[in-house]
Design a protein around this motif. Sequence first.
Motif, PDB file in Angstrom:
ATOM      1  N   UNK A   5       0.833  -1.202   0.000  1.00 27.12           N
ATOM      2  CA  UNK A   5       0.000   0.000   0.000  1.00 27.12           C
ATOM      3  C   UNK A   5       0.869   1.254   0.000  1.00 27.12           C
ATOM      4  N   UNK A   6       1.904   1.244   0.830  1.00 27.94           N
ATOM      5  CA  UNK A   6       2.799   2.397   0.869  1.00 27.94           C
ATOM      6  C   UNK A   6       3.494   2.573  -0.473  1.00 27.94           C
ATOM      7  N   UNK A   7       3.880   1.480  -1.097  1.00 31.93           N
ATOM      8  CA  UNK A   7       4.526   1.569  -2.412  1.00 31.93           C
ATOM      9  C   UNK A   7       3.594   2.214  -3.423  1.00 31.93           C
ATOM     10  N   UNK A  55      -2.444  -0.444   9.449  1.00 31.00           N
ATOM     11  CA  UNK A  55      -1.263  -0.413  10.315  1.00 31.00           C
ATOM     12  C   UNK A  55      -0.521   0.908  10.155  1.00 31.00           C
ATOM     13  N   UNK A  56      -0.407   1.403   8.938  1.00 29.32           N
ATOM     14  CA  UNK A  56       0.300   2.655   8.696  1.00 29.32           C
ATOM     15  C   UNK A  56      -0.389   3.841   9.373  1.00 29.32           C
ATOM     16  N   UNK A  57      -1.718   3.813   9.415  1.00 29.31           N
ATOM     17  CA  UNK A  57      -2.478   4.972   9.888  1.00 29.31           C
ATOM     18  C   UNK A  57      -2.884   4.860  11.349  1.00 29.31           C
ATOM     19  N   UNK A 110      -6.058   6.717  -0.876  1.00 29.60           N
ATOM     20  CA  UNK A 110      -5.821   5.884  -2.057  1.00 29.60           C
ATOM     21  C   UNK A 110      -6.583   4.563  -2.001  1.00 29.60           C
ATOM     22  N   UNK A 111      -6.889   4.080  -0.806  1.00 31.01           N
ATOM     23  CA  UNK A 111      -7.617   2.819  -0.657  1.00 31.01           C
ATOM     24  C   UNK A 111      -8.991   2.899  -1.310  1.00 31.01           C
ATOM     25  N   UNK A 112      -9.532   4.104  -1.435  1.00 28.79           N
ATOM     26  CA  UNK A 112     -10.890   4.268  -1.943  1.00 28.79           C
ATOM     27  C   UNK A 112     -11.024   3.773  -3.377  1.00 28.79           C
ATOM     28  N   UNK A 113      -9.963   3.845  -4.143  1.00 30.84           N
ATOM     29  CA  UNK A 113     -10.060   3.414  -5.544  1.00 30.84           C
ATOM     30  C   UNK A 113     -10.097   1.898  -5.678  1.00 30.84           C
ATOM     31  N   UNK A 118      -5.093  -7.337   1.672  1.00 29.22           N
ATOM     32  CA  UNK A 118      -3.680  -7.085   1.984  1.00 29.22           C
ATOM     33  C   UNK A 118      -3.425  -5.582   2.051  1.00 29.22           C
ATOM     34  N   UNK A 119      -3.919  -4.844   1.067  1.00 35.53           N
ATOM     35  CA  UNK A 119      -3.739  -3.395   1.049  1.00 35.53           C
ATOM     36  C   UNK A 119      -4.459  -2.747   2.227  1.00 35.53           C
ATOM     37  N   UNK A 120      -5.658  -3.230   2.529  1.00 39.87           N
ATOM     38  CA  UNK A 120      -6.445  -2.693   3.641  1.00 39.87           C
ATOM     39  C   UNK A 120      -5.682  -2.846   4.955  1.00 39.87           C
TER      40      UNK A 120
END
Length: 766
Positions: free
Chosen positions: A284-286, A325-327, A305-308, A318-320
């Motif tokens: 996700x960060x990438x 974790x990042x936020x 960006x997750x919204x798309x 995986x992205x979620x």
Amino acid sequence: MGCMELNNYLSSVKGLPFFYVVGDAEYKSVLEELMSSGFKVMKLSEFCSSNDKFPNIDCLVDKLREIDMDYRDSKVVVIGLGEFLAIKGGIFSFEVLSRLKNTTIGNAKVVLLLRGISAQAIDLIKEDHRMCEQQRAHISSNCSSNLSFTNVTVRGTDLVSQPGVKYLLNEFEDGKCTDIYASTTLLLADSLIPFNSLSSVYDIIKLKIIGLKITAEMGSEQQWQKLYSELSKCEFDLEAVFRGYNIDSSVFDVLYETVSGQEYSNWLVFLYFKQNVETFSNDYMSEVIKATSRFEDLKFNLLTLIIKHKHTDTDFMKLYSERKKLLKDFPEEDIAIFVKKNEIDFRESIYHLTDNTLLERKCVIKWIANHGMTDAISYVYPALNAYLKKYTFDCPVIAAELTEYFDKYKHLKVENCVDDAEFNTFVEKYGKEYFYAKLKTRDNAIKDISDKKNSYLYWIDALGVEYLSYIISLAKKKGLSVRVDITRCELPTFTEFNKAFYYEHWAGKKYKEEALDDIKHNEKGGYFFRDEETGIGDVEPLHLAAELKVIETAVSTAAYELGMHNCKSFVIASDHGASRLAVIKKQEVPYDTDTKGEHSGRCCKFFDNCNVENKVVENGYIVLTDYGRFRKSRTANVEVHGGASLEEIVVPVITLTLRQHSKTKIEILDKECIKADRHNGVTLTVYISEVEATNNVSIVLDDCRYTGKMTGESYFEFELKNIKRPKKEPYKAEVFDADNLIGNIEFSVKGKAAQINAEFDFGDVD
């Protein structure tokens, strides 16, 4: 000399210049040979009237015509001419060469050493056959030239020692071919010599750093200027600059700090991300970094960006998870940006929310209240999912009825719906039958606790049995044993009639938590049921998110007190429950009376000849058993008590204990010397006197589990890699033997003495 044409030219009087066309390979050797033969060097750069003015060809011609007037300078080699003409372009070159080939020089001998314009010179020589006949030209066998230069127009750099085109010609005249940095404002559009233009500090940085993945629009001129200054002190090693600011992969652990500031160091972190994006394990960060070209957009893209991504995408979960974790440390004011943008597509919006913030938890509840239940809550809001899980009552009487009733009640509460005919039938039926009276009273359950001296009583005001499945899940997660007594309170369900268990029947350690009651009833709780006239308040049961947090805190307190062996059992009890559905039903009792309704009309003082159908009389009050409300009483905030619905009457007495190891001794070694390392975190060595699963001893800190490594008999080492900075408050962690909580530990972390990791001096750091 080795050139036959030149020897013939020198041995006879020609009166015109000699064209000597060479390439890079022969330039210096030919020049040296001419100089050793007595030729004096005439540099074209000397004909520049100022540092950044092109040479004056008229002055050159005049000078050549005057050479034979001085016998000492009768032999001259002109250098820099070919390179100058190449800079000016093909047409200009041909014109000047045509003029020079016919310039009379008397008895002097003039060699024009031409490099960089071989094509134009050869064309001219072939066009004028007399030059060959008179042997006034020589074309070397290798005339190839790879001249190039870099034009630096930006100020504040040390690349160019002397500005102007004169300096550039000097470099060519000295035989240099490449790696030439010059600075001229003159028009170079027709140049035959390829050149780079460095019009910004960024251009210089890009030229100096091979493999730079950062583009110019990623920073301002001021930022690039400061970076250039620091790079120039470390041989343009970008990683050295990052190290100087302690920027490495550990910035992911403090991501909010790094993307929220506007300082130069924050911008450097963005450059670190761009330069090293291919090494990230967080997809996700990438994706965010690749989609971001300006530091100012980084936080927004990170949030949204997750919204798309649709929840049906193969890699969505995986992205979620990576984004969540990042936020984890981002405040609500930033998350609000994401929430607003996420509302656009309500069908997908629920899948993007997390339980990181109260704002998002409220959004989950609001979505369900408006669109219905969804399986997404299992990962979006696990606490709510645990709350809604069906709790199977295990009590001597009416267990099946309570199981059915409260499973339905919880779903209706979350869905903000009371128009369920079947459930409303339950409410009226159970109220008329008074079957809750079969349950033992809470006060008797409290009296039955034998070892009050070693027990901790924790009163959560307004805690009903609806939260039992959630409490059980929290206790299980923390490795606690749970025993639940299902009891009833006194009617009416006021605290006034239900506080003896705390004030009269318990003399040991105790605490009253009022936050849950405040959330439900009091203005300081901050929640209000929507007033249709003013529009103030919420329609949806958003307060539930805050309720669950209060209960989580209570169970965490239990785990801490038990783990520290401050008590052997931790008892959670309550004075009464509360009803959400009685509020949203808005059902006024159509009965006029001089007696004022109390507790939002759920009861009133007793009066004769009351013919209300769904009621019970207790302690001098008429108490409503359905969702009705007497008139002349203040409307409830979001929930109400005082009536006789099951959610108001039935309360739990929950006893939590450690599953085992009540006598286990746990001690941190060198407790006063614990220091945080921003790269490796914290290492703890813990003495544990008794464990069963030596290969599965762990501690849980801030929802992260760390497995210990046994380093000796009863000694375990834990690598707490997420603790990279000290903080004022002590860290509190739970110690587990397999799945069983065996104790708690507290420790403080100090920071390492500040060290400057500098291979060079950065000067002042923002």
